[in-house]
Design an enzyme around this catalytic site. Structure first.
Site: not given
Ligand code: IPE
Ligand code: IPE
Ligand code: MG
Length: 255
Positions: A41, A27, A135, A200, A69, A192, A29, A198, A75, A24
């Site tokens: 992004h 935006g 991985l 979310s 999400s 996070r 940033w 939170r 958005r 998170d």
């Protein structure tokens, strides 16, 4: 009872087997730099590359990244389209590289809302990398923890209706086995970025005994050092899973 795949010391060296991240702050940033959110992004994708590389070096087994999400459709449409384009472009650019680096790619979430081209790219990426072992990178897209539980309940209910399953047999392990993360260990460490504390609607069921770590660092700034700090915090914790601290220290704990 925690599920069978939970453990007190995830690996001998204390490195979490499974790290799950809510990436998170992209935006904000960008906005701090008076740039459009899109730039944030794009910078976020670069941060993903570095974190994936570091997880390979540290021998983390699974890295789950929350990329979009089920609520992010709310958005502005321009931002949603941009995120979809960026997702497609990133898959184009990265799948071969991931494969060369022996990384397995997986997606969790409801894919039906994505374009056919995107769905195709996602399954191609999964097929191409499915036998890789360095991985597992799990990308959560159009993912919601509540969606995951609903789709599991639907699948379980189908089996009950078909007479393959008795309602009495529905226990925690059975529910876990119907989630989109069925074959993966539960997350040991949740991170996070971006300052919010939170969940979310991320991995609601799977986070039951995960260690939580929150940082104000915005995702594009989250680098190897930041991840090392999070892992250090994780290593300093005592995971008790309901036992006493003495039990854990005495190693008399069986889960
Ligand atoms: C996370 O960054 C990326 C996505 C949700 C796709 P945000 O876009 O939420 O960034 P902030 O929270 O607005 O700064
Ligand atoms: C969570 O971030 C989802 C992803 C990082 C993909 P959001 O920025 O959408 O979360 P809220 O809306 O602030 O809770
Ligand atoms: Mg956000």
């Amino acid at each position: 009872m925690p599920s069978d795949n939970a453990c007190i010391n995830p690996t001998d060296n204390g490195i979490p087997r499974h790290i799950a991240i809510i990436m998170d702050g992209n935006g904000r940033w960008a906005q701090k730099r008076f740039m459009p959110r899109a730039v944030g992004h794009q910078a976020g994708v670069k941060a993903v590359r570095k974190i994936v590389e570091h997880c390979v070096r540290e021998r983390v087994e699974v890295l789950t990244l929350f990329a979009f999400s089920s609520e992010n459709w709310r958005r502005p449409p321009e931002e949603v389209s941009l995120l979809m384009e960026l997702f497609m472009a990133t898959l184009h650019a990265e799948i071969d590289k991931l494969h060369r680096n022996n990384i397995r790619l997986r997606f969790i979430g409801d894919r039906s809302r994505f374009s056919e081209a995107l769905q195709k790219k996602m399954s191609e990426g999964e097929t191409q990398t499915r036998n890789n072992t360095a991985l597992t990178v799990v990308i959560a897209v159009n993912y919601g923890g509540r969606w995951d539980l609903c789709q599991a309940f639907r699948a379980v209910n189908q089996k009950v209706l078909a007479g393959e399953l008795n309602p009495q047999d529905i226990d925690e392990s059975l529910v876990s086995r119907h989630l989109s993360t069925a074959d993966l260990p539960e997350p040991d460490l949740f991170i996070r970025t971006g300052g919010e504390q939170r969940v979310s609607n991320f991995l609601l069921w799977q986070l039951a005994y995960t260690e939580l770590y929150f940082t104000d660092t915005l995702w594009p700034d989250f680098d190897q050092k930041s991840l090392e700090q999070a892992i250090l915090s994780f290593k300093g914790r005592q995971r008790r899973f309901g036992h006493t601290g003495e039990q854990v220290l005495g190693k008399a704990v069986t889960l």
